[in-house]
Design an enzyme around this catalytic site. Structure first.
Site, PDB file in Angstrom:
ATOM      1  N   SER A 137       5.382   7.148  12.681  1.00 19.20           N
ATOM      2  CA  SER A 137       5.396   7.930  11.438  1.00 19.20           C
ATOM      3  C   SER A 137       6.138   7.129  10.374  1.00 19.20           C
ATOM      4  O   SER A 137       7.001   6.300  10.704  1.00 19.20           O
ATOM      5  CB  SER A 137       6.132   9.254  11.668  1.00 19.20           C
ATOM      6  OG  SER A 137       6.420   9.895  10.440  1.00 19.20           O
ATOM      7  N   TYR A 150      13.969  13.769  14.246  1.00 18.06           N
ATOM      8  CA  TYR A 150      12.524  13.464  14.274  1.00 18.06           C
ATOM      9  C   TYR A 150      12.289  12.009  13.864  1.00 18.06           C
ATOM     10  O   TYR A 150      11.608  11.252  14.559  1.00 18.06           O
ATOM     11  CB  TYR A 150      11.751  14.419  13.364  1.00 18.06           C
ATOM     12  CG  TYR A 150      10.285  14.039  13.276  1.00 18.06           C
ATOM     13  CD1 TYR A 150       9.452  14.192  14.388  1.00 18.06           C
ATOM     14  CD2 TYR A 150       9.739  13.497  12.112  1.00 18.06           C
ATOM     15  CE1 TYR A 150       8.112  13.820  14.334  1.00 18.06           C
ATOM     16  CE2 TYR A 150       8.406  13.122  12.043  1.00 18.06           C
ATOM     17  CZ  TYR A 150       7.597  13.281  13.158  1.00 18.06           C
ATOM     18  OH  TYR A 150       6.272  12.895  13.107  1.00 18.06           O
TER      19      TYR A 150
HETATM   20  P1  NDP Z   1      -0.483  18.850  15.679  1.00 16.98           P
HETATM   21  O1  NDP Z   1       0.626  19.837  15.816  1.00 16.98           O
HETATM   22  O2  NDP Z   1      -1.728  19.279  15.025  1.00 16.98           O
HETATM   23  O3  NDP Z   1      -0.824  18.236  17.130  1.00 16.98           O
HETATM   24  C1  NDP Z   1       0.189  17.918  18.035  1.00 16.98           C
HETATM   25  C2  NDP Z   1      -0.404  17.728  19.407  1.00 16.98           C
HETATM   26  O4  NDP Z   1       0.643  17.348  20.325  1.00 16.98           O
HETATM   27  C3  NDP Z   1      -1.054  18.980  19.952  1.00 16.98           C
HETATM   28  O5  NDP Z   1      -2.300  18.641  20.523  1.00 16.98           O
HETATM   29  C4  NDP Z   1      -0.096  19.437  21.044  1.00 16.98           C
HETATM   30  O6  NDP Z   1      -0.833  20.025  22.112  1.00 16.98           O
HETATM   31  C5  NDP Z   1       0.519  18.123  21.500  1.00 16.98           C
HETATM   32  N1  NDP Z   1       1.828  18.308  22.136  1.00 16.98           N
HETATM   33  C6  NDP Z   1       2.985  18.670  21.541  1.00 16.98           C
HETATM   34  N2  NDP Z   1       3.959  18.785  22.459  1.00 16.98           N
HETATM   35  C7  NDP Z   1       3.401  18.486  23.662  1.00 16.98           C
HETATM   36  C8  NDP Z   1       3.893  18.429  24.995  1.00 16.98           C
HETATM   37  N3  NDP Z   1       5.169  18.711  25.296  1.00 16.98           N
HETATM   38  N4  NDP Z   1       3.030  18.082  25.989  1.00 16.98           N
HETATM   39  C9  NDP Z   1       1.744  17.817  25.701  1.00 16.98           C
HETATM   40  N5  NDP Z   1       1.223  17.829  24.475  1.00 16.98           N
HETATM   41  C10 NDP Z   1       2.043  18.177  23.461  1.00 16.98           C
HETATM   42  O7  NDP Z   1       0.158  17.623  14.884  1.00 16.98           O
HETATM   43  P2  NDP Z   1      -0.412  16.171  14.480  1.00 16.98           P
HETATM   44  O8  NDP Z   1      -1.791  15.969  14.915  1.00 16.98           O
HETATM   45  O9  NDP Z   1      -0.081  15.986  13.063  1.00 16.98           O
HETATM   46  O10 NDP Z   1       0.592  15.286  15.324  1.00 16.98           O
HETATM   47  C11 NDP Z   1       0.193  14.279  16.226  1.00 16.98           C
HETATM   48  C12 NDP Z   1       1.223  13.166  16.179  1.00 16.98           C
HETATM   49  O11 NDP Z   1       1.253  12.602  14.881  1.00 16.98           O
HETATM   50  C13 NDP Z   1       2.654  13.612  16.484  1.00 16.98           C
HETATM   51  O12 NDP Z   1       3.257  12.614  17.298  1.00 16.98           O
HETATM   52  C14 NDP Z   1       3.312  13.635  15.106  1.00 16.98           C
HETATM   53  O13 NDP Z   1       4.690  13.419  15.179  1.00 16.98           O
HETATM   54  C15 NDP Z   1       2.595  12.500  14.431  1.00 16.98           C
HETATM   55  N6  NDP Z   1       2.582  12.470  12.981  1.00 16.98           N
HETATM   56  C16 NDP Z   1       2.141  13.534  12.244  1.00 16.98           C
HETATM   57  C17 NDP Z   1       2.109  13.452  10.857  1.00 16.98           C
HETATM   58  C18 NDP Z   1       1.694  14.592  10.006  1.00 16.98           C
HETATM   59  O14 NDP Z   1       2.101  14.631   8.821  1.00 16.98           O
HETATM   60  N7  NDP Z   1       0.874  15.496  10.493  1.00 16.98           N
HETATM   61  C19 NDP Z   1       2.489  12.205  10.156  1.00 16.98           C
HETATM   62  C20 NDP Z   1       2.949  11.167  11.031  1.00 16.98           C
HETATM   63  C21 NDP Z   1       2.968  11.286  12.377  1.00 16.98           C
HETATM   64  P3  NDP Z   1      -0.426  21.359  22.901  1.00 16.98           P
HETATM   65  O15 NDP Z   1       0.366  22.229  21.971  1.00 16.98           O
HETATM   66  O16 NDP Z   1      -1.732  21.925  23.329  1.00 16.98           O
HETATM   67  O17 NDP Z   1       0.369  20.850  24.053  1.00 16.98           O
HETATM   68  C1  8X3 Z   2       5.249  13.250   9.801  1.00 19.86           C
HETATM   69  C2  8X3 Z   2       5.427  12.800   8.405  1.00 19.86           C
HETATM   70  O1  8X3 Z   2       6.995  12.833   6.423  1.00 19.86           O
HETATM   71  O2  8X3 Z   2       6.677  14.929   7.609  1.00 19.86           O
HETATM   72  O3  8X3 Z   2       5.688  12.308  10.686  1.00 19.86           O
HETATM   73  O4  8X3 Z   2       7.991  13.169   8.578  1.00 19.86           O
HETATM   74  S1  8X3 Z   2       6.843  13.457   7.732  1.00 19.86           S
END
Ligand code: NDP
Ligand code: 8X3
Length: 250
Positions: A137, A150
């Protein structure tokens, strides 16, 4: 030969969008997440034949071990591990943050990624090919108020990715850290404990990245010729940039 990608966090956001793009391009999928109903729906949508679903919690080492041991033979030669599962919890300053939230982020974003990587890497090295794509991220490079634990977990992902590249030197296995900025998924709903209005406010009046934007980047990264390694790729929406330093005045 049909290629195989393991996607953690496939039930939502980036992971789900990636599942779609890789499926469209003929890949076999191992789709992981905790929400069984969503995994089943994905299996039906994307085709039963090329999809294996695995319902488990990445932060639980025994569950990861069991899942890896139970991958059906035809999915075992994993070409890509997309370590995407992760979350942010809360946006409070460190002095009032919930320690349980910090523990959950460390367990998921760091330890979950550890377990998946350590268990699937030996097979890749043995086969002389493979690709670990980690989900970092912008929060791993750039501090912001409330980003505390985070952002630190994502800084871990960045340095772990670099160190993996060193260890994998000469093996043919690639490593990439994808570092997105503001992207509209379920991320903020999770961060704010299910408060949809608070989550919507994060994206109000913006043109954030979409899950499809990120999935296309992941697919492009994975589709470079075998001699090309994208080390890291930082991406923000045009509407996002940096603030000046904060100066507290007496
Ligand atoms: P979502 O919340 O839409 O998706 C997160 C996914 O992670 C879900 O499929 C969830 O599945 C899974 N997950 C969370 N905890 C667990 C666990 N303990 N075991 C198994 N699966 C888990 O968020 P995003 O798609 O945005 O996030 C995906 C990644 O991208 C994350 O690592 C996030 O930190 C990162 N990210 C997101 C950004 C954003 O602005 N959206 C920017 C930068 C990075 P389930 O609940 O079914 O287990
Ligand atoms: C997710 C992007 O800016 O919310 O990793 O931390 S931010």
């Amino acid at each position: 030969m049909t290629k195989t990608i393991v996607i953690t966090g496939a039930t939502s956001g980036f992971g789900r969008a990636c599942a779609g793009i890789f499926a469209e391009n003929g890949w076999q999928l191992v789709l992981c997440g905790r929400r069984k109903d969503r995994l089943e729906e994905l299996r039906q949508t994307l085709g039963e034949v090329g999809v294996h679903v695995a319902c488990f919690d990445v932060s639980k080492r025994a569950e990861v071990e069991e899942m890896v041991a139970e991958i059906p033979k035809r999915f075992q030669a994993v070409d890509i591990l997309f370590n995407n599962a992760g979350l942010a919890l809360g946006l409070n300053p460190a002095q009032s943050a919930d320690l349980l939230d910090w523990e959950t982020m460390v367990d998921t974003n760091i330890k979950g990624l550890f377990y998946m990587t350590r268990l699937l890497l030996p097979g890749m090295v043995e086969r002389g090919r493979g690709h670990i794509i980690n989900m970092g991220s912008v929060a791993g490079s750039w501090p912001y108020p409330g980003g505390n634990a985070y952002g630190a977990t994502k800084a871990f992902v960045s340095q772990f990715s670099n160190n993996l590249r060193c260890d994998l030197h000469g093996t043919g296995v690639r490593v990439t850290n994808i570092e997105p900025g503001l992207a509209e998924t379920e991320f903020s709903v999770v961060r704010f404990g299910g408060d949809k209005a608070k989550a919507d406010a994060v994206y109000a009046g913006t043109d954030p990245l979409t899950a499809i934007d990120i999935a296309e980047i992941v697919f492009w990264t994975a589709s470079r010729p075998a001699h090309v390694n994208i080390n890291s790729l930082e991406v923000m929406p045009v509407c996002q940039s940096w603030n000046p330093f904060a100066i507290h005045r007496r």
